[in-house]
Design a protein around this motif. Sequence first.
Motif, PDB file in Angstrom:
ATOM      1  N   SER A 219       0.842  -1.195   0.000  1.00 21.34           N
ATOM      2  CA  SER A 219       0.000   0.000   0.000  1.00 21.34           C
ATOM      3  C   SER A 219       0.875   1.243   0.000  1.00 21.34           C
ATOM      4  O   SER A 219       2.069   1.176   0.295  1.00 21.34           O
TER       5      SER A 219
ATOM      6  N   CYS B 280      -5.215  -4.590   7.589  1.00 27.37           N
ATOM      7  CA  CYS B 280      -5.204  -4.148   6.196  1.00 27.37           C
ATOM      8  C   CYS B 280      -5.812  -5.245   5.336  1.00 27.37           C
ATOM      9  O   CYS B 280      -5.504  -6.430   5.519  1.00 27.37           O
TER      10      CYS B 280
ATOM     11  N   ARG C 272      -5.248  -5.519   2.217  1.00 26.73           N
ATOM     12  CA  ARG C 272      -4.303  -5.825   1.145  1.00 26.73           C
ATOM     13  C   ARG C 272      -3.254  -6.849   1.589  1.00 26.73           C
ATOM     14  O   ARG C 272      -3.038  -7.857   0.930  1.00 26.73           O
TER      15      ARG C 272
END
Length: 184
Positions: free
Chosen positions: A41, A66, A68
């Motif tokens: 990120s 997160c 991601r």
Amino acid sequence: MNGLNNEVMWNAVESCDENYDGVFIYAVKSTGICCKPSCKSRTPLKENVSYYPSFSLAINEGYRPCKRCRPDLLHTNEEDIILSAKHFIEKEYRNSLTLDRLAKEVGVSKFHLQRLFKKSTGLSPLEYATKLRMIEALGLLQDTEKTITEIAHKLGFKSSAHFSSMFRHHFHYTPTIFRKGLNK
């Protein structure tokens, strides 16, 4: 944290260094999200970053994982996951224990934890906790003069009726009948 200073950790975050995954977690104050050092990120502002030695500490401070880099799935060694879960259950089985709480504590998703734990022990995490409660119940019924209600509350049951029902389900007789059988 393992002899690391903030500058070393910041460099790991800036360079997305996967060698530091599992060593620390970083959290971003402005977004409320925590990530692995290797997260791809956008790099946050340095002044917004805090460091934690474990995922569970970041979560306890109010950060969320997160989506991601998935720091909640950081554990990869199945044996470590199971041992961590067992240790936590053995410490907390008398308290209100949920699969969500346990999964956060060991750092994996609740679905992954449920599957691994069942594969390893033959029981779900909550069945394992109940088994520990029932083993302690046998000892308390056998070795103490505590009432059924006192034992139920000590083991974290909301009522003696629920405790008796669970006890009967596990041992095929009620706590009262078990205790009477001991006194023959």
